[in-house]
Design an enzyme around this catalytic site. Structure first.
Site, PDB file in Angstrom:
ATOM      1  N   GLU A 114     -38.533 -24.398 -57.741  1.00  0.00           N
ATOM      2  CA  GLU A 114     -37.594 -23.605 -58.551  1.00  0.00           C
ATOM      3  C   GLU A 114     -37.143 -24.311 -59.823  1.00  0.00           C
ATOM      4  OE1 GLU A 114     -34.777 -22.814 -55.400  1.00  0.00           O
ATOM      5  OE2 GLU A 114     -35.452 -20.724 -55.262  1.00  0.00           O
ATOM      6  N   TYR A 150     -57.650  -3.227 -65.566  1.00  0.00           N
ATOM      7  CA  TYR A 150     -57.024  -3.887 -66.713  1.00  0.00           C
ATOM      8  C   TYR A 150     -58.051  -4.496 -67.665  1.00  0.00           C
ATOM      9  CZ  TYR A 150     -52.909  -3.760 -63.631  1.00  0.00           C
ATOM     10  OH  TYR A 150     -51.895  -3.366 -62.814  1.00  0.00           O
TER      11      TYR A 150
END
Ligand SMILES: [Zn+2]
Ligand SMILES: [Zn+2]
Length: 386
Positions: A368, A296
């Site tokens: 979360e 990448y």
């Protein structure tokens, strides 16, 4: 900007989707269950859905109430080939595969943003492409979607992406203009010696000793050949050779990763490593073979887009939730999108005392609550885009 409070049902749904995907992780280009789930959720929202882009990639399109440009919001879907050692009740049910990089949360957040924006199309200018890509973890899924015509087919003009990171506190967005993440290349290097008896080294060419010299000498690439103010890394991650105490093996195999932040440095690395490896081997009568694999490129944030995102998120989330971060030596294939259109990639903190393991750790888990910030960030960017 209008309020971005999220309904409790949406928050619960986002957590449920993340946990479901977490329990059913899939490897690069094999995200069939995840992609099917994504496409079904987007269709249920009434979006125009395109599947099978670049393998398992999914795109959902949502048009606003007035004309404007098409932006893409991106989530990656793949998990890592590693056993899960977290104690969460929704741990991986697929042995040897784990969502240890937060891509489960990326998918859930982007579906949450699509649900919010679906209710606010009147405020939306232009069009949003919700892009769910395969194979970020080394497979180059972004490049596969681009090769499949992602930009042209959907006339995408700008790209935004969010990555969960437990190195930042929950709900804090970290970004910077210019280079954010490193380019990555990797190599296999085989040192060829001459095997023999461990008690008669003078009758062999010991590749173990030569390989040790090569590893040590390669430390000088960064320390002596790269500008000290420029970040770069050469890491040998694997060294394998030999079978027992008293045998000199014929060869030793090494694996290395190389990170860099500029084209000039990146382009010079292969030659430097090859020169040092070959000459170190030659000095000991050994030879070597280098197999170089480019991966990448640098993840480059467009300065104007980064300013736009920062101002948008400061207005939406508060100035204390948006911080400028230093470049990170990790790599991202979002970089391929950023090579094609002006783009901004950012990190979303999901760490607290109970969620302190870094990405790719077998016990990695997230707070979360961070997903609410992720949804709000996606929505704010889409509503502010022109
Ligand atoms: Zn990762
Ligand atoms: Zn990742």
């Amino acid at each position: 900007m209008p309020t971005l409070e999220l309904p409790p049902e949406l928050i619960a749904e986002t957590v449920a989707i993340r946990r479901d995907i977490h329990a059913h992780p899939e490897l690069a280009f094999a995200e069939h269950r995840t992609a099917t789930l994504v496409a079904a959720k987007l269709r249920a929202l009434g979006l125009e859905v395109h599947e099978g882009i670049g393998g398992t990639g999914v795109v959902g399109l949502l048009s606003g109430g007035s004309p404007g440009s098409t932006i893409m919001l991106r989530a990656d879907m793949d998990a890592l080939p590693m056993p899960e050692e977290s104690a969460v009740p929704f741990a991986s049910q697929n042995p040897g595969v784990m969502h240890a990089c937060g891509h489960d949360a990326h998918v859930a957040m982007l579906l949450g943003a699509a649900a919010v924006l679906r209710e606010r199309t009147a405020e939306l200018r232009g069009r949003v492409a919700f892009v769910f890509q395969p194979a970020e973890e080394g497979g180059g899924g972004a490049a596969a979607m681009l090769a499949d015509g992602l930009i042209e087919r959907f006339a995408i003009e700008r790209a935004y992406g969010i990555h969960i990171a437990c190195i930042l506190p929950t709900g804090v967005i970290g970004l910077r203009p210019g280079p954010l993440m490193a380019a990555v290349d990797q190599f296999d290097l085989v040192v060829e010696g001459l095997g023999g008896h461990g008690a008669m080294p003078h009758r062999s060419v010991d590749p173990v000793v030569v390989a040790a010299d090569v590893v040590t000498s390669l430390q000088r690439v960064v320390s002596r050949e790269v500008d000290p103010v420029e970040p770069a890394v050469v890491t040998i991650g694997a060294i394998n050779g030999g079978t027992t105490y008293n045998v000199i093996p014929p060869r030793v195999a090494l694996k290395g990763t190389v990170r860099s932040f500029s084209t000039a440095t990146r382009d010079a690395m292969e030659g430097r490593i090859r020169r040092i490896a070959e000459h170190t081997c030659a000095a000991a009568n050994a030879t070597c073979h280098l197999d170089w694999q480019s991966s990448y490129p640098v993840t480059e944030n467009d300065p104007a887009e980064t300013t736009f995102v920062r101002e948008t998120l400061v207005a939406a989330l508060g100035a204390d939730r948006v911080v400028e971060i230093a470049p990170i030596m990790g790599s991202e294939d979002f970089s391929y999108f950023a090579q094609r259109v002006p783009a901004c990639f950012m990190f979303l903190g999901a760490g607290d005392d109970a969620h302190a393991f870094p990405n790719h750790h077998p016990a990695f888990d997230i707070d979360e609550h961070a997903m609410q910030t992720g949804i709000r960030a996606h929505v704010a960017i889409a509503l502010a885009a022109r």
